[in-house]
Design an enzyme around this catalytic site. Structure first.
Site, PDB file in Angstrom:
ATOM      1  N   HIS A  93      26.862 -10.482   8.828  1.00  0.00           N
ATOM      2  CA  HIS A  93      27.087  -9.268   9.609  1.00  0.00           C
ATOM      3  C   HIS A  93      26.019  -9.029  10.667  1.00  0.00           C
ATOM      4  CE1 HIS A  93      24.145  -7.565   6.770  1.00  0.00           C
ATOM      5  NE2 HIS A  93      24.021  -6.543   7.579  1.00  0.00           N
ATOM      6  N   ASP A  94      24.790  -9.509  10.430  1.00  0.00           N
ATOM      7  CA  ASP A  94      23.700  -9.274  11.374  1.00  0.00           C
ATOM      8  C   ASP A  94      23.393 -10.476  12.253  1.00  0.00           C
ATOM      9  OD1 ASP A  94      22.992  -6.619  11.126  1.00  0.00           O
ATOM     10  OD2 ASP A  94      21.484  -6.954   9.566  1.00  0.00           O
ATOM     11  N   HIS A 136      29.927  -2.571  11.445  1.00  0.00           N
ATOM     12  CA  HIS A 136      29.190  -2.148  10.258  1.00  0.00           C
ATOM     13  C   HIS A 136      28.231  -0.986  10.519  1.00  0.00           C
ATOM     14  CE1 HIS A 136      26.336  -5.140  11.943  1.00  0.00           C
ATOM     15  NE2 HIS A 136      25.380  -4.464  11.307  1.00  0.00           N
ATOM     16  N   HIS A 137      28.078  -0.579  11.794  1.00  0.00           N
ATOM     17  CA  HIS A 137      27.284   0.617  12.100  1.00  0.00           C
ATOM     18  C   HIS A 137      28.144   1.777  12.599  1.00  0.00           C
ATOM     19  CE1 HIS A 137      23.236  -0.784  11.335  1.00  0.00           C
ATOM     20  NE2 HIS A 137      23.499  -1.919  11.959  1.00  0.00           N
ATOM     21  N   ASP A 151      24.891  -2.093   3.309  1.00  0.00           N
ATOM     22  CA  ASP A 151      23.888  -2.326   4.335  1.00  0.00           C
ATOM     23  C   ASP A 151      22.881  -1.175   4.389  1.00  0.00           C
ATOM     24  OD1 ASP A 151      22.761  -3.695   6.600  1.00  0.00           O
ATOM     25  OD2 ASP A 151      23.790  -2.293   7.917  1.00  0.00           O
ATOM     26  N   LYS A 173      21.693 -10.076  15.609  1.00  0.00           N
ATOM     27  CA  LYS A 173      20.274  -9.759  15.756  1.00  0.00           C
ATOM     28  C   LYS A 173      19.478 -10.943  16.308  1.00  0.00           C
ATOM     29  CE  LYS A 173      19.619  -5.893  12.598  1.00  0.00           C
ATOM     30  NZ  LYS A 173      18.972  -5.395  11.362  1.00  0.00           N
ATOM     31  N   HIS A 183      23.404  -5.558  18.912  1.00  0.00           N
ATOM     32  CA  HIS A 183      23.501  -6.631  17.922  1.00  0.00           C
ATOM     33  C   HIS A 183      24.847  -6.641  17.230  1.00  0.00           C
ATOM     34  CE1 HIS A 183      22.539  -3.754  14.607  1.00  0.00           C
ATOM     35  NE2 HIS A 183      23.085  -4.662  13.839  1.00  0.00           N
TER      36      HIS A 183
END
Length: 454
Positions: A314-315, A367-368, A396, A318, A343
């Site tokens: 998911h990240d 996801h944010h 998360d 970044k 990101h």
């Protein structure tokens, strides 16, 4: 069920994430693959060697995140810009000194900048060996985890060694350096100078470093390739990805079962988490918490597996964010916050180009997001955020709260859960928080803590 997928398609897309963290334009590793495999053919390598060389070139930067935070710390700089600029340095003392002056603490005051520059020069050799060893050894380890051969791992491990022994981290000489590394380093320099200054500049640069950085035999093989106009046309072509995929040695489509895709996701999770000391193990822990919630909510094994894979990756976006932002101990300014927010978009973009991971790309991008519509990047609201994404988001946030961050120490589990409940129905789904709490109660030894409730 297992499905037929070309390994090259997966690695090609993931290599774009490596390009981001090296400060290179998208397709840098693809270009290196085109250059290096052409050299391999010119040297008369067999199909097995060519196939391993092909993946070495795609994954040469697999360990690149491992030294990003340390670069920021030593040189007080943007690691992505630092790495991009360093690839144009020829290694001479004068060039290295000019580079350090331009790229060390450039935004600091004159006294602080001078102090940092003196420290960097004083410890230059020691710092270089440390940074390169970390990068090369970690990259080789991850390649093995992703089921690549020892030759691929060795090619990644030796990438920064020079033919005359002036390279790092071990100062290997001549043919003690793995052939794949000798080819990959030359291919990297060609690709960078070609895009910066054009074909003739790339050829001239390789000629200047013949016998020092580069194996004369490999240089000669490259010069034969460089005489072909079509080689340069393909390197500049917008269809280069398709050309490189079409030239995969053996054109071997592999049967990738679910276990193999999990290994690839686990390997790249290590790349992601190595970007910052504050995210070490983050992706794996989020995957564990995600699965804990999914199990409590009665999701099927197949869906849980897909969710864990999404959590591991998911990240990935970044990798395109500087550690000067990721590791900043204080509040982010507006520009830094915008860089951080991107990101999630990067994650979705990268994953959407991988057929085997396309079904989890939306989770990487969302996801944010928050139930009240105040999240990012799209401001999705309520039912626009699916259950799988809500599960991932809860995991998360919980891991972020219970792990150290640049601006605060890890919170106790009970305090973290209290904060999650405070945001229930606003940012996070209450059903997901409840499932997490139940799972923690049942597995109170997870991560070595004893759960005592909220």
């Amino acid at each position: 069920m297992p499905h037929r997928v070309r390994l090259a398609e997966i690695i090609k897309a993931l290599s774009r994430a490596l390009d981001m963290t090296e400060g290179q334009p998208p397709g840098h590793c693809i270009g290196c693959c085109h250059i290096g495999t052409a050299i391999g053919h010119s040297l008369g390598l067999g199909e097995t060697e060519l196939r391993d060389l092909y993946y070495t070139l795609m994954l040469k930067d697999l360990g690149c995140t491992s030294n990003a935070a340390r670069i920021c710390q030593i040189y007080e700089t943007d690691d992505i810009r630092f790495k991009r600029n360093f690839k144009l340095v020829d290694g001479s003392l004068a060039e290295v000194l000019r580079f350090l002056v331009r790229n060390t603490a450039a935004e600091a005051g004159p006294v602080r900048r001078a102090k940092r520059l003196l420290q960097a020069m004083k410890n230059g050799a020691e710092n270089t060996v440390e940074l390169i060893r970390t990068r090369c050894e970690n990259g080789a380890d991850i390649a093995r985890q992703m089921r690549f051969s020892d030759d691929v791992a060795a090619g990644i491990r030796d990438l920064d060694e020079h033919f005359d022994g002036s390279g790092h981290p071990l100062g290997k000489v001549g043919e003690t350096i793995h052939l794949f590394a000798r080819i990959a380093l030359l291919a990297q320099v060609v690709e960078v100078f070609f895009h910066e200054h054009g074909p003739q500049a790339a050829v001239d640069e390789i000629g200047r470093r013949r016998g020092t950085w580069f194996d004369p035999q490999v240089v000669d093989a490259f010069m034969k390739v460089a005489a072909n106009t079509r080689f340069w046309q393909d390197l500049a072509s917008p269809e280069l990805e398709e050309i490189v995929l079409g030239s995969e040695p053996g054109h071997q489509a592999i049967m990738a079962d679910e276990d193999y895709l999990d290994d690839i996701a686990l390997g790249f999770a290590r790349v992601i988490d190595a970007k910052s000391p504050y995210t070490s193990g983050h992706s794996s822990r989020v995957a564990a918490f995600t699965d804990l919630i999914a199990e409590q909510m009665g999701l099927t094994e197949a869906r849980r597996r897909r969710l864990k894979r999404a959590a591991l990756l998911h990240d990935i976006g970044k990798l395109g964010v500087s550690n000067s932002v990721l590791d900043k101990p204080g509040p982010l300014n507006q520009d830094e916050w915008q860089a951080m927010r991107r990101h999630a978009e990067f994650s979705e973009e990268i994953l959407s180009h991988i057929a085997a991971f396309a079904d989890i790309a939306a989770m990487g991008g969302a996801h944010h997001e928050r139930l009240d519509g105040k999240g990012y990047p799209r401001g999705l609201k309520g039912a626009e955020i699916n259950l799988d994404t809500r599960i991932l988001s809860t995991a998360d946030v919980f891991d972020a709260l219970t792990a150290d961050r640049p601006y605060r120490a890890a919170l106790p589990v009970t305090e973290a859960l209290t904060l999650l409940w405070r945001d229930a129905g606003l940012a996070l789904d209450p059903a997901c928080i409840s499932a997490l709490e139940r799972g923690l109660q049942q597995q109170d030894q997870l991560r070595g803590f004893t759960f005592s409730g909220s």
